[in-house]
Design a protein around this motif. Structure first.
Motif, PDB file in Angstrom:
ATOM      1  N   LEU A  65      20.664 -34.431  41.383  1.00  0.00           N
ATOM      2  CA  LEU A  65      19.619 -35.139  42.122  1.00  0.00           C
ATOM      3  C   LEU A  65      18.236 -34.764  41.599  1.00  0.00           C
ATOM      4  CD1 LEU A  65      20.842 -34.983  45.841  1.00  0.00           C
ATOM      5  CD2 LEU A  65      20.528 -37.039  44.451  1.00  0.00           C
ATOM      6  N   ILE A  66      18.045 -33.486  41.319  1.00  0.00           N
ATOM      7  CA  ILE A  66      16.740 -33.027  40.837  1.00  0.00           C
ATOM      8  C   ILE A  66      16.430 -33.597  39.457  1.00  0.00           C
ATOM      9  CG2 ILE A  66      15.470 -30.975  40.067  1.00  0.00           C
ATOM     10  CD1 ILE A  66      16.702 -29.478  42.401  1.00  0.00           C
ATOM     11  N   GLN A  67      17.458 -33.788  38.643  1.00  0.00           N
ATOM     12  CA  GLN A  67      17.226 -34.376  37.321  1.00  0.00           C
ATOM     13  C   GLN A  67      16.710 -35.806  37.425  1.00  0.00           C
ATOM     14  OE1 GLN A  67      20.058 -33.712  34.063  1.00  0.00           O
ATOM     15  NE2 GLN A  67      21.123 -32.253  35.383  1.00  0.00           N
ATOM     16  N   ILE A  68      17.185 -36.530  38.434  1.00  0.00           N
ATOM     17  CA  ILE A  68      16.763 -37.921  38.595  1.00  0.00           C
ATOM     18  C   ILE A  68      15.530 -38.034  39.489  1.00  0.00           C
ATOM     19  CG2 ILE A  68      17.467 -40.169  39.517  1.00  0.00           C
ATOM     20  CD1 ILE A  68      20.189 -39.758  38.514  1.00  0.00           C
ATOM     21  N   VAL A  69      15.395 -37.091  40.422  1.00  0.00           N
ATOM     22  CA  VAL A  69      14.219 -37.067  41.306  1.00  0.00           C
ATOM     23  C   VAL A  69      13.496 -35.743  41.054  1.00  0.00           C
ATOM     24  CG1 VAL A  69      13.382 -37.390  43.666  1.00  0.00           C
ATOM     25  CG2 VAL A  69      15.610 -38.322  43.012  1.00  0.00           C
ATOM     26  N   PRO A  70      12.757 -35.635  39.950  1.00  0.00           N
ATOM     27  CA  PRO A  70      12.130 -34.355  39.579  1.00  0.00           C
ATOM     28  C   PRO A  70      11.109 -33.850  40.590  1.00  0.00           C
ATOM     29  CG  PRO A  70      11.359 -36.141  38.165  1.00  0.00           C
ATOM     30  CD  PRO A  70      12.505 -36.687  38.948  1.00  0.00           C
ATOM     31  N   ILE A 211      27.104 -42.829  37.531  1.00  0.00           N
ATOM     32  CA  ILE A 211      25.714 -43.211  37.801  1.00  0.00           C
ATOM     33  C   ILE A 211      25.638 -44.718  38.022  1.00  0.00           C
ATOM     34  CG2 ILE A 211      23.348 -43.261  36.902  1.00  0.00           C
ATOM     35  CD1 ILE A 211      24.114 -40.911  35.078  1.00  0.00           C
ATOM     36  N   ASN A 212      24.890 -45.129  39.042  1.00  0.00           N
ATOM     37  CA  ASN A 212      24.652 -46.546  39.284  1.00  0.00           C
ATOM     38  C   ASN A 212      23.202 -46.851  38.899  1.00  0.00           C
ATOM     39  OD1 ASN A 212      23.919 -49.063  40.545  1.00  0.00           O
ATOM     40  ND2 ASN A 212      25.785 -48.909  41.770  1.00  0.00           N
ATOM     41  N   LEU A 213      23.026 -47.503  37.750  1.00  0.00           N
ATOM     42  CA  LEU A 213      21.678 -47.800  37.255  1.00  0.00           C
ATOM     43  C   LEU A 213      20.976 -48.854  38.103  1.00  0.00           C
ATOM     44  CD1 LEU A 213      22.117 -47.807  33.370  1.00  0.00           C
ATOM     45  CD2 LEU A 213      21.026 -46.079  34.810  1.00  0.00           C
ATOM     46  N   LYS A 214      21.740 -49.772  38.674  1.00  0.00           N
ATOM     47  CA  LYS A 214      21.145 -50.797  39.535  1.00  0.00           C
ATOM     48  C   LYS A 214      20.477 -50.140  40.741  1.00  0.00           C
ATOM     49  CE  LYS A 214      22.284 -55.018  42.106  1.00  0.00           C
ATOM     50  NZ  LYS A 214      23.379 -55.956  42.498  1.00  0.00           N
ATOM     51  N   THR A 215      21.170 -49.155  41.321  1.00  0.00           N
ATOM     52  CA  THR A 215      20.608 -48.426  42.464  1.00  0.00           C
ATOM     53  C   THR A 215      19.393 -47.613  42.030  1.00  0.00           C
ATOM     54  OG1 THR A 215      22.756 -48.320  43.564  1.00  0.00           O
ATOM     55  CG2 THR A 215      21.103 -46.716  44.253  1.00  0.00           C
ATOM     56  N   ALA A 216      19.479 -47.000  40.851  1.00  0.00           N
ATOM     57  CA  ALA A 216      18.344 -46.222  40.339  1.00  0.00           C
ATOM     58  C   ALA A 216      17.110 -47.107  40.199  1.00  0.00           C
ATOM     59  CB  ALA A 216      18.708 -45.595  38.997  1.00  0.00           C
ATOM     60  N   ALA A 218      16.495 -49.875  41.837  1.00  0.00           N
ATOM     61  CA  ALA A 218      16.047 -50.272  43.175  1.00  0.00           C
ATOM     62  C   ALA A 218      15.226 -49.166  43.836  1.00  0.00           C
ATOM     63  CB  ALA A 218      17.252 -50.623  44.043  1.00  0.00           C
ATOM     64  N   LEU A 219      15.503 -47.923  43.439  1.00  0.00           N
ATOM     65  CA  LEU A 219      14.778 -46.772  43.989  1.00  0.00           C
ATOM     66  C   LEU A 219      13.594 -46.367  43.102  1.00  0.00           C
ATOM     67  CD1 LEU A 219      17.855 -44.587  45.044  1.00  0.00           C
ATOM     68  CD2 LEU A 219      16.293 -45.794  46.582  1.00  0.00           C
ATOM     69  N   ASN A 220      13.364 -47.158  42.035  1.00  0.00           N
ATOM     70  CA  ASN A 220      12.292 -46.851  41.074  1.00  0.00           C
ATOM     71  C   ASN A 220      12.464 -45.467  40.446  1.00  0.00           C
ATOM     72  OD1 ASN A 220      10.814 -49.322  41.417  1.00  0.00           O
ATOM     73  ND2 ASN A 220      10.055 -48.525  43.372  1.00  0.00           N
ATOM     74  N   LEU A 221      13.712 -45.146  40.122  1.00  0.00           N
ATOM     75  CA  LEU A 221      14.019 -43.863  39.503  1.00  0.00           C
ATOM     76  C   LEU A 221      14.480 -44.080  38.068  1.00  0.00           C
ATOM     77  CD1 LEU A 221      16.044 -42.208  42.410  1.00  0.00           C
ATOM     78  CD2 LEU A 221      13.667 -41.741  41.775  1.00  0.00           C
ATOM     79  N   LYS A 222      14.039 -43.217  37.185  1.00  0.00           N
ATOM     80  CA  LYS A 222      14.452 -43.294  35.784  1.00  0.00           C
ATOM     81  C   LYS A 222      15.506 -42.225  35.515  1.00  0.00           C
ATOM     82  CE  LYS A 222      12.794 -43.171  31.009  1.00  0.00           C
ATOM     83  NZ  LYS A 222      13.623 -44.339  30.641  1.00  0.00           N
ATOM     84  N   VAL A 223      16.637 -42.651  34.997  1.00  0.00           N
ATOM     85  CA  VAL A 223      17.716 -41.717  34.680  1.00  0.00           C
ATOM     86  C   VAL A 223      17.478 -41.153  33.280  1.00  0.00           C
ATOM     87  CG1 VAL A 223      20.202 -41.426  34.389  1.00  0.00           C
ATOM     88  CG2 VAL A 223      19.324 -43.046  36.088  1.00  0.00           C
ATOM     89  N   PRO A 224      17.380 -39.833  33.134  1.00  0.00           N
ATOM     90  CA  PRO A 224      17.169 -39.240  31.808  1.00  0.00           C
ATOM     91  C   PRO A 224      18.266 -39.666  30.828  1.00  0.00           C
ATOM     92  CG  PRO A 224      16.857 -37.602  33.528  1.00  0.00           C
ATOM     93  CD  PRO A 224      17.420 -38.812  34.198  1.00  0.00           C
ATOM     94  N   GLU A 225      17.869 -39.910  29.591  1.00  0.00           N
ATOM     95  CA  GLU A 225      18.815 -40.385  28.582  1.00  0.00           C
ATOM     96  C   GLU A 225      19.971 -39.408  28.376  1.00  0.00           C
ATOM     97  OE1 GLU A 225      19.090 -43.239  27.083  1.00  0.00           O
ATOM     98  OE2 GLU A 225      17.332 -44.042  28.115  1.00  0.00           O
ATOM     99  N   LEU A 227      21.263 -37.370  30.526  1.00  0.00           N
ATOM    100  CA  LEU A 227      22.167 -37.448  31.675  1.00  0.00           C
ATOM    101  C   LEU A 227      23.013 -38.709  31.583  1.00  0.00           C
ATOM    102  CD1 LEU A 227      23.004 -36.129  34.349  1.00  0.00           C
ATOM    103  CD2 LEU A 227      21.250 -37.503  35.482  1.00  0.00           C
ATOM    104  N   LEU A 228      22.387 -39.790  31.187  1.00  0.00           N
ATOM    105  CA  LEU A 228      23.090 -41.062  31.043  1.00  0.00           C
ATOM    106  C   LEU A 228      24.183 -40.954  29.980  1.00  0.00           C
ATOM    107  CD1 LEU A 228      22.925 -43.885  32.278  1.00  0.00           C
ATOM    108  CD2 LEU A 228      21.413 -44.542  30.404  1.00  0.00           C
ATOM    109  N   ALA A 229      23.870 -40.263  28.895  1.00  0.00           N
ATOM    110  CA  ALA A 229      24.833 -40.112  27.801  1.00  0.00           C
ATOM    111  C   ALA A 229      26.033 -39.266  28.209  1.00  0.00           C
ATOM    112  CB  ALA A 229      24.146 -39.488  26.589  1.00  0.00           C
ATOM    113  N   SER A 230      25.838 -38.387  29.185  1.00  0.00           N
ATOM    114  CA  SER A 230      26.930 -37.502  29.608  1.00  0.00           C
ATOM    115  C   SER A 230      27.787 -38.100  30.721  1.00  0.00           C
ATOM    116  CB  SER A 230      26.365 -36.158  30.077  1.00  0.00           C
ATOM    117  OG  SER A 230      25.592 -36.326  31.260  1.00  0.00           O
ATOM    118  N   ALA A 231      27.394 -39.274  31.222  1.00  0.00           N
ATOM    119  CA  ALA A 231      28.117 -39.891  32.336  1.00  0.00           C
ATOM    120  C   ALA A 231      29.463 -40.450  31.886  1.00  0.00           C
ATOM    121  CB  ALA A 231      27.277 -40.998  32.956  1.00  0.00           C
TER     122      ALA A 231
END
Length: 236
Positions: A65-70, A211-216, A218-225, A227-231
């Motif tokens: 959570l902290i990685q996506i919501v720093p 990870i749900n990018l659509k939800t991210a 909608a929440l105006n959150l950027k998923v670190p690359e 983290l995305l690569a490790s999903a």
């Protein structure tokens, strides 16, 4: 009836109370701490199964959570009041929150009807995210929780790998479907003549990130690359 399958500590306890002779295979957080078996190596009695909970995984969910919501400063953790092993998820989450300087609100629920008030309590506490403990209730009600959280602009993380598929932001935990298959192997061995007392309790060893990018978005959150690569699963 050859074998009873119980998902969760509450179901396991009920099954064990109902019979001391019919074999039971239970999938839950920690069978020993729930009082369902004597030990991992020698369960004793008529119940054995799979422990799917680790302190590391509970702490990891907060880290994600902290990685996506720093800017995360306040979070809530939801647990099931009726879960005998809830503390095994709550305490590591509290420890991780203290280490990461995140103020944690602990909120208990009894069932799905409690979720609106639980979300309201989280909003009133000004939390930015919610972590769900490992419990079948939060898997069953995943979509309801995801929708309520999104309406309130809250990031979410669950143990259930199905959570991103129903709109949740993140999941980190074992594949529940795979663990049901794992439990089926226990049942097959029992049907072939093995005794639960002689089958050591096994642990989940593989954890997956969803990870749900659509939800991210909608929440105006950027998923670190990274983290995305490790999903293991990404919902676009």
């Amino acid at each position: 009836m050859n074998v009873i399958f119980a998902s969760g500590a509450v179901a396991g306890k009920a099954a064990k109370s109902a019979t001391s002779t019919i074999p039971i295979v239970c999938l839950t957080g920690d069978l020993v701490k729930a009082g369902l078996v004597k030990s991992l190596a020698s369960p004793g009695g008529n119940l054995t199964g799979i422990s799917i909970l680790t302190a590391e995984a509970s702490a990891k969910r907060l880290e994600l959570l902290i990685q996506i919501v720093p800017t995360l400063e306040r979070a809530a953790v939801f647990y099931n009041f009726d879960d005998l092993t809830a503390s095994l998820s709550v305490e590591p989450t509290k420890a991780a929150a203290a280490k990461m300087q995140v103020r944690l609100q602990v909120i208990g629920v009894h069932g799905q009807s409690d979720f609106p008030s639980a979300l309201a309590a989280a909003v009133n506490a000004n939390v930015q995210a919610i972590a769900l403990t490992s419990n079948p209730l939060f898997d069953i009600a995943g979509q309801q929780i995801a929708e309520l959280a999104l309406q309130n602009k809250l990031a979410t993380v669950s143990f259930a790998d199905s959570f991103p598929e129903v709109g949740g932001l993140l999941s980190y935990g074992p594949s529940i479907f795979a663990e049901y298959h794992h439990a089926a192997h226990f049942a097959a061995r029992i049907i072939r003549g093995a005794k639960p007392a002689d089958l050591p309790v096994e642990h989940t060893t593989i954890y997956k990130l969803g990870i749900n990018l659509k939800t991210a978005r909608a929440l105006n959150l950027k998923v670190p690359e990274m983290l995305l690569a490790s999903a293991d699963t990404v919902i676009e």
